[in-house]
Design a protein around this motif. Structure first.
Motif, mmCIF file in Angstrom:
data_model
loop_
_atom_site.group_PDB
_atom_site.id
_atom_site.type_symbol
_atom_site.label_atom_id
_atom_site.label_comp_id
_atom_site.label_asym_id
_atom_site.label_seq_id
_atom_site.Cartn_x
_atom_site.Cartn_y
_atom_site.Cartn_z
ATOM 1 N N SER A 242 8.544 7.574 10.896
ATOM 2 C CA SER A 242 9.604 8.102 10.031
ATOM 3 C C SER A 242 10.483 6.984 9.478
ATOM 4 O O SER A 242 11.245 7.201 8.539
ATOM 5 C CB SER A 242 10.457 9.108 10.803
ATOM 6 O OG SER A 242 11.300 8.439 11.726
ATOM 7 N N ARG B 286 0.979 5.758 -1.431
ATOM 8 C CA ARG B 286 1.397 6.676 -0.381
ATOM 9 C C ARG B 286 0.959 8.083 -0.752
ATOM 10 O O ARG B 286 0.965 8.471 -1.922
ATOM 11 C CB ARG B 286 2.893 6.585 -0.155
ATOM 12 C CG ARG B 286 3.728 7.065 -1.293
ATOM 13 C CD ARG B 286 5.163 6.620 -1.147
ATOM 14 N NE ARG B 286 5.430 5.605 -2.141
ATOM 15 C CZ ARG B 286 6.657 5.315 -2.585
ATOM 16 N NH1 ARG B 286 7.690 5.905 -2.076
ATOM 17 N NH2 ARG B 286 6.830 4.383 -3.488
ATOM 18 N N ARG B 287 0.590 8.814 0.212
ATOM 19 C CA ARG B 287 0.071 10.146 -0.003
ATOM 20 C C ARG B 287 1.067 11.159 0.531
ATOM 21 O O ARG B 287 1.773 10.902 1.480
ATOM 22 C CB ARG B 287 -1.258 10.318 0.727
ATOM 23 C CG ARG B 287 -2.371 9.554 0.034
ATOM 24 C CD ARG B 287 -2.571 10.153 -1.326
ATOM 25 N NE ARG B 287 -3.723 9.593 -2.002
ATOM 26 C CZ ARG B 287 -3.680 9.089 -3.220
ATOM 27 N NH1 ARG B 287 -2.535 9.027 -3.871
ATOM 28 N NH2 ARG B 287 -4.761 8.662 -3.797
ATOM 29 N N GLU B 288 1.082 12.277 -0.123
ATOM 30 C CA GLU B 288 1.968 13.306 0.394
ATOM 31 C C GLU B 288 1.509 13.713 1.775
ATOM 32 O O GLU B 288 0.311 13.691 2.093
ATOM 33 C CB GLU B 288 1.977 14.506 -0.537
ATOM 34 C CG GLU B 288 0.652 15.207 -0.635
ATOM 35 C CD GLU B 288 0.738 16.461 -1.475
ATOM 36 O OE1 GLU B 288 -0.041 16.575 -2.418
ATOM 37 O OE2 GLU B 288 1.579 17.318 -1.187
ATOM 38 N N VAL B 289 2.457 14.062 2.589
ATOM 39 C CA VAL B 289 2.138 14.545 3.921
ATOM 40 C C VAL B 289 2.018 16.050 3.843
ATOM 41 O O VAL B 289 2.971 16.740 3.506
ATOM 42 C CB VAL B 289 3.236 14.151 4.927
ATOM 43 C CG1 VAL B 289 2.907 14.706 6.299
ATOM 44 C CG2 VAL B 289 3.371 12.640 4.957
ATOM 45 N N VAL B 290 0.831 16.529 4.097
ATOM 46 C CA VAL B 290 0.568 17.955 3.961
ATOM 47 C C VAL B 290 0.442 18.569 5.335
ATOM 48 O O VAL B 290 -0.256 18.042 6.197
ATOM 49 C CB VAL B 290 -0.731 18.193 3.165
ATOM 50 C CG1 VAL B 290 -1.065 19.666 3.116
ATOM 51 C CG2 VAL B 290 -0.590 17.624 1.770
ATOM 52 N N THR B 291 1.143 19.663 5.534
ATOM 53 C CA THR B 291 1.001 20.371 6.802
ATOM 54 C C THR B 291 0.429 21.749 6.533
ATOM 55 O O THR B 291 0.762 22.384 5.543
ATOM 56 C CB THR B 291 2.352 20.503 7.525
ATOM 57 O OG1 THR B 291 3.357 20.803 6.561
ATOM 58 C CG2 THR B 291 2.701 19.227 8.218
ATOM 59 N N GLU B 292 -0.441 22.161 7.436
ATOM 60 C CA GLU B 292 -1.136 23.420 7.227
ATOM 61 C C GLU B 292 -0.260 24.614 7.551
ATOM 62 O O GLU B 292 -0.503 25.707 7.095
ATOM 63 C CB GLU B 292 -2.392 23.471 8.098
ATOM 64 C CG GLU B 292 -3.427 22.418 7.727
ATOM 65 C CD GLU B 292 -4.049 22.672 6.378
ATOM 66 O OE1 GLU B 292 -4.075 23.829 5.940
ATOM 67 O OE2 GLU B 292 -4.497 21.709 5.739
ATOM 68 N N TRP C 173 0.840 -1.207 0.000
ATOM 69 C CA TRP C 173 0.000 0.000 0.000
ATOM 70 C C TRP C 173 0.868 1.247 0.000
ATOM 71 O O TRP C 173 0.598 2.206 -0.680
ATOM 72 C CB TRP C 173 -0.905 0.010 1.239
ATOM 73 C CG TRP C 173 -2.091 -0.864 1.130
ATOM 74 C CD1 TRP C 173 -2.496 -1.576 0.042
ATOM 75 C CD2 TRP C 173 -3.037 -1.137 2.158
ATOM 76 N NE1 TRP C 173 -3.633 -2.284 0.337
ATOM 77 C CE2 TRP C 173 -3.987 -2.029 1.629
ATOM 78 C CE3 TRP C 173 -3.170 -0.717 3.476
ATOM 79 C CZ2 TRP C 173 -5.059 -2.508 2.370
ATOM 80 C CZ3 TRP C 173 -4.225 -1.184 4.216
ATOM 81 C CH2 TRP C 173 -5.166 -2.079 3.667
ATOM 82 N N TRP C 174 1.879 1.199 0.851
ATOM 83 C CA TRP C 174 2.737 2.380 0.990
ATOM 84 C C TRP C 174 3.397 2.712 -0.336
ATOM 85 O O TRP C 174 3.478 3.852 -0.745
ATOM 86 C CB TRP C 174 3.781 2.097 2.070
ATOM 87 C CG TRP C 174 4.616 3.291 2.405
ATOM 88 C CD1 TRP C 174 4.332 4.280 3.291
ATOM 89 C CD2 TRP C 174 5.890 3.632 1.841
ATOM 90 N NE1 TRP C 174 5.336 5.204 3.318
ATOM 91 C CE2 TRP C 174 6.305 4.827 2.441
ATOM 92 C CE3 TRP C 174 6.719 3.032 0.898
ATOM 93 C CZ2 TRP C 174 7.512 5.441 2.137
ATOM 94 C CZ3 TRP C 174 7.920 3.649 0.588
ATOM 95 C CH2 TRP C 174 8.304 4.832 1.199
ATOM 96 N N ARG C 175 3.851 1.657 -1.019
ATOM 97 C CA ARG C 175 4.504 1.880 -2.313
ATOM 98 C C ARG C 175 3.522 2.400 -3.341
ATOM 99 O O ARG C 175 3.814 3.274 -4.130
ATOM 100 C CB ARG C 175 5.081 0.560 -2.832
ATOM 101 C CG ARG C 175 6.390 0.187 -2.203
ATOM 102 C CD ARG C 175 6.880 -1.069 -2.868
ATOM 103 N NE ARG C 175 8.112 -1.530 -2.271
ATOM 104 C CZ ARG C 175 8.396 -2.806 -2.101
ATOM 105 N NH1 ARG C 175 7.532 -3.732 -2.443
ATOM 106 N NH2 ARG C 175 9.530 -3.167 -1.581
ATOM 107 N N ARG C 176 2.327 1.820 -3.323
ATOM 108 C CA ARG C 176 1.377 2.074 -4.393
ATOM 109 C C ARG C 176 0.602 3.370 -4.191
ATOM 110 O O ARG C 176 0.359 4.098 -5.131
ATOM 111 C CB ARG C 176 0.419 0.886 -4.486
ATOM 112 C CG ARG C 176 -0.589 0.954 -5.579
ATOM 113 C CD ARG C 176 -1.067 -0.426 -5.941
ATOM 114 N NE ARG C 176 -1.153 -1.298 -4.789
ATOM 115 C CZ ARG C 176 -2.238 -1.465 -4.067
ATOM 116 N NH1 ARG C 176 -3.331 -0.809 -4.342
ATOM 117 N NH2 ARG C 176 -2.249 -2.303 -3.052
#
Lengths: 166, 459
Positions: A106, A74-80, A69-72
């Protein structure tokens, strides 16, 4: 062989919480942990009659599914907001949990899996090798790197004097 | 204590708070069934396409065909679309000012390379993909092209949204204080919402794609947005709607608008109203939790509390029965009918740690009607069906498919539990004190929540 579907139900009753805890440590999210365990159970249902060691099988599915799942997807980590704001007013325990969680997340998914399987599930290295399908040397090195990172967090947060020579 | 012991103990403690959601076995069985249904649907769709019905989306034939994606993982396919976004021209009116865009891009790159945005990426280029004045804001979206993919995440791009006052200079817009959102990657689409006396929403897709929107409650009548590959909603143009992104005639993404009114939280007043009109004895805190967690993306409007109270004899997956409190809520479903949920919290956890049971359901008829009978199967692991009967009902009958009486029970506080062999095939009749049938319903269907699609990782 593990038996019929009733056996699976009993397995779920007995082991669901254990699997969920591992999944939570792998994913870092209660919601994703549920999803991961449920996905693993569905896979098990399809071949339940061929499974010899359900717990090991479920762990293997979960770990590999998670890495996949992580490879396929993975979503960007967005910070506000810019990332280095410090929250001062949280209780120390909460801070430690957050830092430990962040440190665990991490790690690469494979290293995280090694740490969880080795030191939380307490599996022998050989079993971790079997689940991940990698060499013993890889498991040892990833365990070492993972431990070092988590140790740093714990030492900073708790001031624990850790005996690293074992 | 040794380091591995400390880490193991600490991680175990970290996971201590994780509790299973109700009915893990039943949910897995339901998931397996859904999976089989999807496979069947996919097979039918494939057969249909082979038969020549290739138009997936109206207007597909007019769309330029994109080059076929290389075979590979979903990650690679998704990255190809992200690359198309990164390669897209600048969108937005202000974005047509080439001098402004060049100045802004140069300043952003300089700030990033100087570490002003407090991210350690090694960036070789800052690509401005959107700049415009939206309401009181000047808004920009930038993709950072990394020198090499991030070694930890493998993302080849990063991204950031900037926001400054309307008409801001390139210098002010690029200032670190103007960064409103920063991401360690770049996905095929980017969305941003800016609450400021109303909500401003922006969506950005690759230039080869177009945005389409469909208003609630059905969210199934789609219209292309005049702006094409991007979309802007202001408080004046905002509406309850879904968005989708269509690329080369294929729907790649479908989701609720990021900030429709239907996603707003329930107010205290609305909660009080809901509790006041519910039947039974509603635990306000329990109701609050149920209503606040109700997700809006597949439902519309405010959740309605139908009933709350005590429930005895719920069969858990361990085969034992438990007492607890229960609540039934319903909401309008986005694409017709009503979605509901029965939530049961046991007084004590079961041996395997489950704290309750629950089931979601879908009915076409109005569950708020005076003659409504709602029969909800409480999970695949149990034969228990929870029935909410009309207020005047004194008994409820369970009938099999041939109309033969299976069981009959007295109603207590409008509810009754049945244990039946094949819940999906059972019809329940509510009977009043005069023996008249005042309501009838089959066991409700599972509510397969209308999914949010993301097919950028598919060929």
């Amino acid at each position: 062989m593990a038996g019929n579907d009733d056996g699976l139900r009993e397995f779920v009753q007995a082991r669901y919480v254990d699997l969920l805890r591992v999944a939570f440590l792998l994913t870092g999210s209660a919601h994703e942990a549920e999803d991961l365990v449920q996905a693993a159970l569905v896979k098990m249902m399809r071949r339940w009659h061929t499974v010899d060691d359900p717990l090991a099988y479920a762990r293997r599915i979960m770990v590999n599914q998670h890495i996949s799942w992580w490879r396929r997807s993975r979503r960007e980590v967005v910070t506000e907001v810019p990332p280095d704001r410090v929250v001062h007013d949280l209780a120390e325990g909460v801070v430690l949990r957050e830092q430990l969680q962040a440190a665990l997340q991490s790690l690469s998914p494979r290293t995280r899996a090694v740490v969880v399987l080795r030191y939380v599930v307490d599996l022998p290295e050989a079993d971790v090798v079997a689940i991940l399908g990698c060499s013993l040397g890889t498991v040892k090195s990833q365990a070492s790197r993972g431990l070092a990172k988590l140790r740093d967090v714990l030492q900073r947060a708790e001031g624990i004097v850790l005996n690293v020579h074992r | 204590m040794f380091i591995d012991e400390v880490v193991g103990r600490s991680l175990s403690e970290l996971a201590d708070g994780v509790k299973p959601m109700p009915d893990p076995y039943g949910r897995a069985v339901a998931r397996l069934r859904r999976s089989r249904r999807r496979r069947l649907t996919a097979a039918v769709a494939a057969a249909t396409m082979l038969a020549g019905a290739a138009a997936i989306v109206p207007g597909a034939a007019r769309q330029p065909q994109l080059p076929a994606a290389d075979a590979g993982s979903g990650w690679k396919l998704m990255q190809q679309w992200a690359q198309r976004l990164a390669d897209s021209p600048v969108r937005g009116q202000v974005g047509q000012d080439k001098a402004f865009v060049a100045d802004f891009a140069g300043r952003v790159l300089a700030h990033q390379q100087a570490g002003a945005y407090r991210r350690q990426w090694t960036v070789k280029e800052a690509r401005v993909l959107f700049v415009d004045d939206i309401g009181p804001h000047r808004v920009a979206f930038v993709a950072f092209v990394l020198t090499t993919p991030d070694p930890k995440t493998q993302w080849p791009h990063a991204s950031a949204w900037f926001r400054a006052p309307k008409g801001a200079s390139a210098q002010d817009l690029a200032d670190p204080s103007a960064v409103s959102q920063i991401g360690d990657g770049l996905e095929p689409t980017a969305e941003q919402t800016l609450p400021d006396g109303g909500v401003y929403s922006i969506g950005l897709a690759p230039a080869q794609c177009r945005y389409e929107t469909a208003p609630l409650p059905l969210a199934n009548v789609w219209a292309a947005e005049p702006t094409g590959s991007y979309i802007v909603r202001t408080p004046q143009t905002e509406r309850a709607e879904w968005w989708r992104v269509v690329c080369g005639g294929v729907v790649r993404k479908e989701q609720p608008a990021p900030s429709g009114p239907f996603l707003q939280r329930v107010t205290v007043a609305e909660l009080s109203d809901a509790v006041a009109v519910a039947r039974g004895q509603v635990d306000p805190e329990f109701a609050r939790m149920n209503i606040l967690v109700a997700e809006g993306y597949a439902t519309v409007g405010t959740p309605k509390l139908l009933w709350g109270g005590r429930i005895s004899g719920t069969e858990a997956q361990d085969g034992h029965t438990y007492d607890g409190k229960a609540l039934m809520t319903v909401m309008r479903a986005v694409r017709g009918g009503w979605a509901g949920m029965v939530d049961i919290r046991y007084d004590e956890p079961t041996a395997d740690g489950s704290t309750g049971a629950g089931a979601s359901f879908h009915v076409e008829s109005d569950p708020l009607a005076a003659d409504a009978v709602l029969a909800v199967h409480l999970g695949q692991q149990t034969s228990t069906v929870f029935v909410l009967a009309p207020e005047k009902a004194v008994t409820v009958r369970a009938l099999d498919e041939q109309g033969r009486l299976i069981a009959q029970k007295e109603v207590t506080h409008s509810t009754v539990l049945f244990k039946v062999a094949n819940p999906a095939e059972v019809t329940f009749e509510a009977v009043d004190a005069n023996g008249a049938i005042i309501g009838r319903a089959k066991t409700a269907q599972d509510f397969a929540r209308l999914g949010v699609l993301d097919r950028f990782g598919e060929p």
